[in-house]
Motif scaffolding. Structure first.
Motif, PDB file in Angstrom:
ATOM      1  N   MET B  85       0.830  -1.195   0.000  1.00  0.00           N
ATOM      2  CA  MET B  85       0.000   0.000   0.000  1.00  0.00           C
ATOM      3  C   MET B  85       0.869   1.251   0.000  1.00  0.00           C
ATOM      4  O   MET B  85       1.875   1.331   0.693  1.00  0.00           O
ATOM      5  N   PHE B  87       0.618   5.460   0.453  1.00  0.00           N
ATOM      6  CA  PHE B  87      -0.292   6.428   1.066  1.00  0.00           C
ATOM      7  C   PHE B  87      -0.102   7.824   0.482  1.00  0.00           C
ATOM      8  O   PHE B  87       0.955   8.149  -0.068  1.00  0.00           O
ATOM      9  N   ASN B  91       4.095   8.311   4.627  1.00  0.00           N
ATOM     10  CA  ASN B  91       4.216   7.549   5.871  1.00  0.00           C
ATOM     11  C   ASN B  91       5.505   6.733   5.947  1.00  0.00           C
ATOM     12  O   ASN B  91       5.496   5.593   6.394  1.00  0.00           O
ATOM     13  N   LEU B  92       6.605   7.327   5.497  1.00  0.00           N
ATOM     14  CA  LEU B  92       7.895   6.675   5.709  1.00  0.00           C
ATOM     15  C   LEU B  92       8.214   6.724   7.194  1.00  0.00           C
ATOM     16  O   LEU B  92       7.697   7.563   7.928  1.00  0.00           O
ATOM     17  N   PHE B  93       9.074   5.812   7.642  1.00  0.00           N
ATOM     18  CA  PHE B  93       9.455   5.797   9.063  1.00  0.00           C
ATOM     19  C   PHE B  93      10.594   6.802   9.265  1.00  0.00           C
ATOM     20  O   PHE B  93      11.716   6.569   8.804  1.00  0.00           O
ATOM     21  N   PRO B  94      10.326   7.925   9.938  1.00  0.00           N
ATOM     22  CA  PRO B  94      11.323   9.006   9.969  1.00  0.00           C
ATOM     23  C   PRO B  94      12.585   8.660  10.762  1.00  0.00           C
ATOM     24  O   PRO B  94      13.617   9.280  10.564  1.00  0.00           O
ATOM     25  N   ARG B 153       9.353   0.615  -0.838  1.00  0.00           N
ATOM     26  CA  ARG B 153       9.174  -0.091   0.436  1.00  0.00           C
ATOM     27  C   ARG B 153       8.061  -1.136   0.325  1.00  0.00           C
ATOM     28  O   ARG B 153       8.201  -2.262   0.812  1.00  0.00           O
TER      29      ARG B 153
END
Lengths: 320, 244
Positions: B85, B87, B91-94, B153
């Motif tokens: 999915m 978005f 919504n990457l993991f910072p 990702r």
């Protein structure tokens, strides 16, 4: 031409200096009023002191020689049974050549450095705070997670615990923990003290952790879950690491408070820094000096901790 | 690949309950690209989010590769591995580097070894044209680059289907193209895709079918040539007049 006129800062620094000098002078005048005699020279011995230790002879025999070596003297004892002579270093000699010596007789004194009660108390304060902080962090983490859980039982228990702790004074909690829970479970006073502090700080940490977790955008969880991560993996790899970074400043404040609050365990006769201070005062009558010193020691510990956490915070800021 | 039967999702608000997805049935075949369009609030994003269970639906069935995602014996986490999915807000993991963003789920969900996960990640970053940023943190990247990383990702899990939830809506106009190019390439390679978007050009060029949604219902389901030239529904006609 600058758009904004900046007034010079130096008059304010001057005023600051004047106020500080004024306060110091006021303090001095106040102590003059009460005829207090400052005896700062009495303080250092409570950090560390040189204790006189009698030097005992391991053998029975006769003093055959005393050799001077600077401040030190060497007492040579020749055993009565004809063994090899024994050399005993001392600083003050209490025997003469030819004296008969029995086993365990003292031939003189030498000095050894010993840790004083202030250092001991400081150490107790540090490790009690450290252990209860660590346990409190664990309690806070678990409670914080329960607090935002969908399960009504877990959530209810978490809320009850947090409200009970936050709504009652720590001093009362320590008494209850020591006299009631401690008696029922037959706890050592140190365990009771650490337990009370850990439960106390855990409730506050739980609220900090809860706020931290809730501050992480929902999109993070959605991304993690859409990749197939379980709720637990999402917490462990995505939400908590980010939340931890955010709650570091309030957490630091909580740990600093904990160090200060730990002084309350002195009421159940744990010899921490505060109790050591009180004991020293009954022996030395240097009331002002000791309390100032105790305050300074707390200040040093809390400042070091706040520096450490500040450094940690900057390290974590790399990804911003 | 995806089968949806009588899907119903109701939002209980303070006022009237809203049927965000109202009795929707459709299917996406293997290798098919389906673009879902419609005015805002039409329920298209909610519909898409139901497909991998991010949104819990009230009634109906969603089957991914024949597996009922709401089934009592279904492990949703296992299903989600196969459904990538992307978005709107990336919504990457910072707190993770670009590379770690791609390898984390491979390692903890797919249980791949670090070497294998890194290799797959680097291959995908090269594919989306961003390999040189592998060790940067996401905050250092432009919006377009972040969205390309987000696509990579999702692809790193080797999904069978990809869902795109308005992937270009949060981007500056000059960055839309680079993200659409990656999606077009993916479509050419035969990836099964469901895309919610306002990019009509993309729909026209890439989609095999266009679904038009309004008020929680699919009002039109047609190939793009037919949808863009001769829409049947008055509401689709009105919508197209506004966006084209």
């Amino acid at each position: 031409m600058a758009l904004k006129h900046r007034p010079a800062a130096w008059p304010w620094y001057l005023l600051l200096a004047a106020i500080l000098i004024g306060l110091t002078a006021g303090l001095w005048v106040a102590t003059q009023r009460v005829h207090y005699e400052w005896r700062w020279e009495r303080v250092p011995q409570y950090f560390a002191y040189r204790a006189e230790v009698p030097q005992e002879s391991p053998v029975a025999g006769r003093v055959s020689a005393i050799q001077a070596d600077g401040a030190l003297s060497r007492v040579v004892v020749t055993p009565a049974d004809g063994g090899a002579p024994v050399v005993l270093p001392v600083e003050t000699v209490q025997v003469a050549i030819g004296d008969a010596i029995d086993r365990e007789d003292s031939v003189g004194d030498h000095y050894e450095w010993r840790i004083g009660p202030l250092t001991q108390g400081l150490w107790v304060t540090i490790w009690i705070s450290f252990v209860s902080g660590l346990v409190g962090l664990l309690i806070g983490l678990i409670t914080g997670l329960c607090r935002i859980s969908d399960n009504p039982t877990l959530r209810g228990l978490a809320i009850l615990y947090i409200e009970l702790i936050r709504g009652t004074p720590l001093l009362v909690q320590i008494f209850i923990f020591y006299f009631f829970i401690g008696t029922v479970l037959n706890l050592d006073r140190i365990v009771a003290g650490i337990g009370a502090l850990a439960l106390f700080v855990g409730a506050y940490i739980a609220e900090i952790i809860r706020a931290g977790i809730q501050s992480i955008p929902k999109g993070q969880t959605e991304a993690a879950r859409s990749l197939g991560m379980s709720a637990f993996q999402n917490m462990a790899y995505i939400v908590l690491p980010q939340a931890f970074k955010r709650v570091l400043p309030p957490l630091a404040g909580q740990f600093i408070s904990l160090i200060k609050d730990s002084s309350l365990v002195s009421v159940i006769a744990i010899t921490d820094l505060t109790k050591s201070g009180r004991e020293i005062i009954t022996a030395s009558f240097a009331t002002f000096e000791i309390w100032f010193t105790v305050a300074l020691l707390y200040l040093v510990v809390t400042s070091l901790l706040s520096q450490l956490l500040f450094w940690l915070e900057r390290r974590f800021a790399r990804s911003d | 690949m995806i089968e949806v039967k009588n899907l119903l999702k109701v939002f209980e608000g303070r006022g009237q309950p809203v049927r965000a997805v109202d009795d929707v049935s459709t299917a996406v075949a293997m290798g098919e690209v389906v673009v879902i369009v419609g005015p805002s609030g039409s329920g298209k994003s909610t519909f898409l989010r139901c497909l991998n269970g991010l949104e819990e639906f009230d009634d109906g069935q969603v089957l991914i590769d024949g597996i009922d995602i709401a089934g009592s014996k279904t492990n949703l986490n296992t299903v989600r591995r196969e459904v990538g999915m992307v978005f709107q807000h990336f919504n990457l993991f910072p707190h993770k580097t670009v590379l770690e963003n791609l390898t984390l789920a491979q390692r903890v969900v797919r249980k791949r070894k670090a070497g294998e996960a890194n290799e797959r990640a680097m291959a995908l970053l090269t594919k989306v044209g961003i390999a040189e940023k592998a060790n940067e943190y996401p905050s250092r990247l432009s919006g377009g680059q972040q969205q390309r990383v987000a696509i990579a990702r999702a692809l790193a899990m080797d999904p069978k289907v990809m869902l795109f939830d308005e992937p270009t809506s949060a981007l500056d106009p000059e960055m839309v193209g680079e993200v659409l190019d990656v999606m077009k390439q993916l479509a050419r390679e035969g990836m099964t895709m469901a895309v919610v978007t306002h990019e009509m050009g993309f729909a026209r060029e890439v989609a095999q079918r266009v679904l038009f949604m309004d008020a929680g219902r699919i009002l039109e389901d047609a190939p793009p040539a037919q949808f863009f030239t001769a829409p049947q529904e008055p509401r689709a006609q009105a919508f197209l007049k506004q966006v084209l």
